[in-house]
Structures are given as C-alpha cells and as structure tokens.
Motif scaffolding. Sequence first.
Motif, PDB file in Angstrom:
ATOM      1  N   SER A 206       0.857  -1.203  -0.069  1.00 11.20           N
ATOM      2  CA  SER A 206      -0.018   0.015   0.014  1.00 11.20           C
ATOM      3  C   SER A 206       0.884   1.261  -0.098  1.00 11.20           C
ATOM      4  CB  SER A 206      -0.773   0.100   1.280  1.00 11.20           C
ATOM      5  OG  SER A 206      -1.642   1.279   1.278  1.00 11.20           O
ATOM      6  N   ILE A 207       0.540   2.142  -0.842  1.00 12.73           N
ATOM      7  CA  ILE A 207       1.307   3.388  -0.974  1.00 12.73           C
ATOM      8  C   ILE A 207       0.837   4.419   0.278  1.00 12.73           C
ATOM      9  CG2 ILE A 207       1.610   5.634  -2.289  1.00 12.73           C
ATOM     10  CD1 ILE A 207       1.235   4.086  -4.762  1.00 12.73           C
ATOM     11  N   THR A 208      -0.580   4.162   0.506  1.00 13.20           N
ATOM     12  CA  THR A 208      -1.216   5.087   1.504  1.00 13.20           C
ATOM     13  C   THR A 208      -0.540   4.564   2.940  1.00 13.20           C
ATOM     14  OG1 THR A 208      -3.283   5.330   0.184  1.00 13.20           O
ATOM     15  CG2 THR A 208      -3.346   5.782   2.551  1.00 13.20           C
ATOM     16  N   SER A 209      -0.514   3.439   3.220  1.00 15.82           N
ATOM     17  CA  SER A 209       0.007   2.895   4.601  1.00 15.82           C
ATOM     18  C   SER A 209       1.489   3.359   4.868  1.00 15.82           C
ATOM     19  CB  SER A 209      -0.344   1.754   4.910  1.00 15.82           C
ATOM     20  OG  SER A 209       0.593   0.808   3.975  1.00 15.82           O
ATOM     21  N   GLY A 210       2.319   3.413   3.732  1.00 11.75           N
ATOM     22  CA  GLY A 210       3.684   3.597   3.816  1.00 11.75           C
ATOM     23  C   GLY A 210       4.402   2.404   3.535  1.00 11.75           C
ATOM     24  N   ASP A 211       3.809   1.191   3.439  1.00 11.37           N
ATOM     25  CA  ASP A 211       4.520  -0.078   3.407  1.00 11.37           C
ATOM     26  C   ASP A 211       5.218  -0.092   1.921  1.00 11.37           C
ATOM     27  OD1 ASP A 211       3.350  -1.284   5.595  1.00 11.37           O
ATOM     28  OD2 ASP A 211       1.863  -2.214   4.700  1.00 11.37           O
ATOM     29  N   ALA A 212       4.743   0.677   1.017  1.00  9.39           N
ATOM     30  CA  ALA A 212       5.566   0.775  -0.297  1.00  9.39           C
ATOM     31  C   ALA A 212       6.945   1.385  -0.280  1.00  9.39           C
ATOM     32  CB  ALA A 212       4.498   1.464  -1.451  1.00  9.39           C
ATOM     33  N   LEU A 213       6.938   2.434   0.314  1.00 12.49           N
ATOM     34  CA  LEU A 213       8.149   2.955   0.778  1.00 12.49           C
ATOM     35  C   LEU A 213       9.067   2.287   1.417  1.00 12.49           C
ATOM     36  CD1 LEU A 213       9.945   5.787   0.288  1.00 12.49           C
ATOM     37  CD2 LEU A 213       8.723   6.560   2.104  1.00 12.49           C
ATOM     38  N   GLU A 214       8.604   1.576   2.560  1.00 14.30           N
ATOM     39  CA  GLU A 214       9.382   0.738   3.089  1.00 14.30           C
ATOM     40  C   GLU A 214       9.884  -0.257   2.573  1.00 14.30           C
ATOM     41  OE1 GLU A 214      11.378  -1.002   6.621  1.00 14.30           O
ATOM     42  OE2 GLU A 214      10.547   0.990   6.111  1.00 14.30           O
ATOM     43  N   ALA A 215       9.064  -0.845   1.627  1.00 12.32           N
ATOM     44  CA  ALA A 215       9.377  -2.198   0.664  1.00 12.32           C
ATOM     45  C   ALA A 215      10.757  -1.831  -0.092  1.00 12.32           C
ATOM     46  CB  ALA A 215       8.389  -2.645  -0.026  1.00 12.32           C
ATOM     47  N   LEU A 252       3.798   7.675  -9.495  1.00  9.38           N
ATOM     48  CA  LEU A 252       4.766   8.720  -9.852  1.00  9.38           C
ATOM     49  C   LEU A 252       5.201   9.645  -8.669  1.00  9.38           C
ATOM     50  CD1 LEU A 252       3.685   9.478 -13.389  1.00  9.38           C
ATOM     51  CD2 LEU A 252       5.990   8.569 -12.705  1.00  9.38           C
ATOM     52  N   ALA A 253       4.227   9.981  -7.929  1.00  5.48           N
ATOM     53  CA  ALA A 253       4.754  10.779  -6.565  1.00  5.48           C
ATOM     54  C   ALA A 253       5.669   9.897  -5.800  1.00  5.48           C
ATOM     55  CB  ALA A 253       3.065  11.027  -5.892  1.00  5.48           C
ATOM     56  N   LEU A 254       5.198   8.521  -5.523  1.00  3.79           N
ATOM     57  CA  LEU A 254       6.118   7.852  -4.629  1.00  3.79           C
ATOM     58  C   LEU A 254       7.478   7.654  -5.423  1.00  3.79           C
ATOM     59  CD1 LEU A 254       6.652   5.757  -2.458  1.00  3.79           C
ATOM     60  CD2 LEU A 254       5.475   3.971  -3.775  1.00  3.79           C
ATOM     61  N   HIS A 255       7.581   7.505  -6.828  1.00  2.19           N
ATOM     62  CA  HIS A 255       8.638   7.360  -7.415  1.00  2.19           C
ATOM     63  C   HIS A 255       9.535   8.627  -7.234  1.00  2.19           C
ATOM     64  CE1 HIS A 255      11.261   6.427 -11.213  1.00  2.19           C
ATOM     65  NE2 HIS A 255      11.166   7.682 -11.218  1.00  2.19           N
ATOM     66  N   ALA A 256       8.785   9.941  -7.291  1.00  2.00           N
ATOM     67  CA  ALA A 256       9.667  11.106  -6.786  1.00  2.00           C
ATOM     68  C   ALA A 256      10.102  11.013  -5.479  1.00  2.00           C
ATOM     69  CB  ALA A 256       8.904  12.292  -7.169  1.00  2.00           C
ATOM     70  N   THR A 257       9.420  10.439  -4.564  1.00  2.47           N
ATOM     71  CA  THR A 257       9.834  10.688  -2.969  1.00  2.47           C
ATOM     72  C   THR A 257      10.966   9.614  -2.784  1.00  2.47           C
ATOM     73  OG1 THR A 257       7.353  10.967  -2.405  1.00  2.47           O
ATOM     74  CG2 THR A 257       8.936   9.697  -0.804  1.00  2.47           C
ATOM     75  N   VAL A 258      10.968   8.515  -3.501  1.00  2.63           N
ATOM     76  CA  VAL A 258      12.108   7.454  -3.566  1.00  2.63           C
ATOM     77  C   VAL A 258      13.379   8.267  -3.807  1.00  2.63           C
ATOM     78  CG1 VAL A 258      13.071   5.387  -4.386  1.00  2.63           C
ATOM     79  CG2 VAL A 258      10.749   5.390  -3.536  1.00  2.63           C
ATOM     80  N   SER A 259      13.289   9.040  -4.803  1.00  2.00           N
ATOM     81  CA  SER A 259      14.535   9.924  -5.214  1.00  2.00           C
ATOM     82  C   SER A 259      14.769  10.985  -4.228  1.00  2.00           C
ATOM     83  CB  SER A 259      14.200  10.548  -6.559  1.00  2.00           C
ATOM     84  OG  SER A 259      15.299  11.164  -6.890  1.00  2.00           O
ATOM     85  N   THR A 260      13.882  11.575  -3.753  1.00  2.00           N
ATOM     86  CA  THR A 260      14.564  12.550  -2.597  1.00  2.00           C
ATOM     87  C   THR A 260      14.652  12.166  -1.305  1.00  2.00           C
ATOM     88  OG1 THR A 260      12.130  12.947  -2.148  1.00  2.00           O
ATOM     89  CG2 THR A 260      12.968  14.385  -3.667  1.00  2.00           C
ATOM     90  N   GLU A 261      13.677  11.148  -0.890  1.00  3.53           N
ATOM     91  CA  GLU A 261      14.056  10.627   0.485  1.00  3.53           C
ATOM     92  C   GLU A 261      15.101   9.390   0.644  1.00  3.53           C
ATOM     93  OE1 GLU A 261      10.525  10.028   2.705  1.00  3.53           O
ATOM     94  OE2 GLU A 261       9.609  11.906   2.218  1.00  3.53           O
ATOM     95  N   VAL A 262      15.143   8.379  -0.393  1.00  3.52           N
ATOM     96  CA  VAL A 262      16.050   7.430  -0.298  1.00  3.52           C
ATOM     97  C   VAL A 262      17.363   7.572  -1.308  1.00  3.52           C
ATOM     98  CG1 VAL A 262      16.036   4.898  -0.859  1.00  3.52           C
ATOM     99  CG2 VAL A 262      13.862   5.958  -0.379  1.00  3.52           C
ATOM    100  N   GLY A 263      17.187   8.581  -2.061  1.00  3.69           N
ATOM    101  CA  GLY A 263      18.479   9.056  -2.621  1.00  3.69           C
ATOM    102  C   GLY A 263      18.705   7.925  -4.081  1.00  3.69           C
TER     103      GLY A 263
END
Length: 464
Positions: A206-215, A252-263
């Motif tokens: 889930s993108i909403t729950s934050g699981d996607a970014l954690e994955a 795509l918003a998550l894609h951008a977040t990965v770039s800025t927050e995960v590098g």
Amino acid sequence: MTHEAGWAHAPGALRGPSWLREPADPNALVPLLWSSTAHKVDGELTVGGVAVADVVAEFNTPAYVLDEDDFRARARAFRDAFAAYDVFYAGKAFLCTTVARWVAEEGLNLDVCSSGELTVALKAGFDPARIGYHGNNKTYPELRRAVAAGVGRIIVDSFIEIERLGQVAADLGTTTRVMVRVTAGVEAHTHEYIATAHEDQKFGFSITSGDALEAVRRVVAADGLELLGLHSHIGSQIFDSSGFEVAARRVLALHATVSTEVGVTMPEMDLGGGFGIAYTTQDDPSDPAQLATEMSKIVEHECRALGIAEPRLSIEPGRAIVGPAMCTVYTIGTVKPVALDGGAVRTYVSVDGGMSDNIRTALYDADYSCTLASRESQAPPMLTRVVGKHCEAGDIVVKDEFLPSDLAPGDLLAVPGTGAYCRSMASNYNHALRPPVIAVRDGVARVIVRRETEDDLLATDVGA
C-alpha cells in the motif's frame, strides 16, 4: 448480440435483457467480437482460411480454435503503439510453447506467475532476460530457479519475499533485478475478483500506509537486489484510461519520493494494463494507439508537474492480445424448451463442453455471445441459454443469445473471445478431458495443445 432496444416476441416468449435484440442477420458475424480472419460462407464459420466444420471433422469438439494471424497482428499493434515501452504478454491468459515463440518473434516480453509457466517459456527457448515473474507467494525454490535461470525482473509482493529473494541472491552469489508491486488505492471499474489496486486485497504494498516506501527501502538495503522500479496494476477488462491517470499520479509521486528521501532514481516503472476486449457488443475496447497516446500524455504531464525525468515504462495488455484471437467450437447435444412461470419459455441449448473449458461465466458472471457455425438458417430467432454438460446448475456458457429456432443436435456452435483464461483455467471437473488448441493460418490447421485422453486422467491416479 447487440446493445440496442429490447425486443417483443410471440406471446409466452421470454424477454431478454433490455440491451439484447434480435440480430439483423442471424447468418452474419459481428466483426468486433471475432478474430480478424473469421467470416461466414453460406452460414459456415471459417477462421484462418479453415472451415470450423473441417476442424471438427479432424479434431472433434469441444475445441479451441486460435487465429495465428490475428494473434500476431494484435501483438504487433501493441508493440508498435507502445514503441517506447516494454510490452509484456500475460502468460497466465494463455501459454504454450508455440504461443511463447510467437510472442518472442513479435518482439514482446513475457510475464509468468508460476514455476509451471516459467517451465513452458524456457522450453520454448524464450530469452529469460525478457521474462518478468509475478506472484504473491513465490517460494524459495521458485525464486531460486527464476534467479538461476536469469529471469529479467522479479516483482516482489511482500516483506517476506524481499527477505527470501535476498537470501536466494546471496546463496547464488548473484544480483537480481526487482520491481516493487504497489497498490495505488484505485477502484477499477471491473469485477471485484479482477480489480487489483484497491487496498483490501492480496496484491502489492500500500502506498497510503507507507508499506510501499518501506519495501523500497528494504530492497535498496538488501545485498544482491537491484531496484528497477515500481509496478502498478489496477485490474483487468478495463476500457478507459481514467483509472490509470489516478494510479499514475500516485505511483509517480512515490517514484519522486524515493528519489528525494531514499536517494535512488529508479530507471523504470510498470503501469500494468489489463485492457478490455469485446465479449458482447456492450463492450467498447480502445485500440492500442489510443491507449498509448492517452497513457503517455498522463505520464508526461505528471512527470512535468513533479519535475522528474520520465522512467522507462512497461505495460501488460493482458487478455487484449490472445482473448479475441480464439473461439471455442462445440457440438449441440440437446435443445430443450423449458416452460417458466407466466407462460414464458426459455430454450436451453446443451453443448458438449461447459464450465470445464470456460469457467468464466460461473466465476465472474461473464457475458459471452455465440453463433451457429455449421450452416445457414432462415428460421426465426429464439432466445436461448447455452449450457454445458456438467452436473451443476451454474454450468452456463452463454447466458442469453438469439439463435435460430431450428437448432438441432449435431449443429456446431462457436463462442468468440475465449482466448484468455478459458484454456488456462480449464479443469477436469466430472473427469472431463480438456480440449485441444488448434492453430489456424492460411488454410492450415495444426494442433499446438493436444486433447487430453483418458490415459492422461489415469496417469496421476496411482491407486491404492
């Protein structure tokens, strides 16, 4: 079948659905529903230059008839329309070694979601680097085999799988390319069982729950895993791009977040697909060029708004390639008028197949159409329900269709649009023998999947 006004018939006749009316010419085909080479000659259906009556004379019924030229043309249409994308054929829709070779020859990639599908692809000589491996419960042996074979990308679906895949990579001393499947919270306008991007279902993070970014973070942190991008799939039998617009914006918003927050700048993204086909004339599928234009504009607009470079995109047309390229041919066994309350009559037409070769009507409440395939008829039409031979009241092939009122045992019926999921989901229910797949092209018919035999049924019955 058509979607025009309802019909009125003789007293006591059963009314069909409001969108169903008598065909203007019962001996003609509706081109939208059939493969490109299908036509009728004096009422007899011909596909790929072969009369289905001749197919039946040689191979019996029921039989799946696959139009090779149509299949290849649809594959090329998606390849050319989405020339800047990677196009993945859905092995789960229908796969055999011959079809895998056609897919490779037409320049498409291949999705598999089981070790068995991978086996077929490798047996066909399909380049493993062009294979994507799906699934929500891939075991360690399955992952090890896929990585060892050189599968080009594995779509991870759980934290456990990320850990498991990392262990496989470590054990094999290799690096494998990974996509993270995400759920964008989009309600696709399709059947509940084939909608896959809402939150309450088994696929993805889930993108909403934050699981996607954690994955994503866990994949990046794992040795031996190379993060390729995000994978989104909102469902199947989808006719417009509105759902993709919402999903693309969120992914795509998550894609951008990965770039800025995960590098990490991920080079690719898969937008899924699941494009719809016409099973009846109620359905209005988009052509590949239209879909490509609309989806490319969506991605371009969102990337510009986010100030990010466009990733390389992938799509998965799903049933849209093989679905319309195949029809199923049956022999009628019985024709039985059944009196209903109020004096109405429904005519049940029983064929020699049913839910063992097409479970979709029972499973998804799917609609199909059909036609008399073996002769011309000038008899007035009657509203029928085409049913199978299995011991189930829900064994329905076509819920409502107008067919000539002089139907008789021995006539052939053909159902279009059965290329996707019919043979793949076929079963031995009631110990039925699964039908063959007959490829037709340029007047030649050949078996690419043979009919099962009773020896096949007994081969796994070891006795006691």
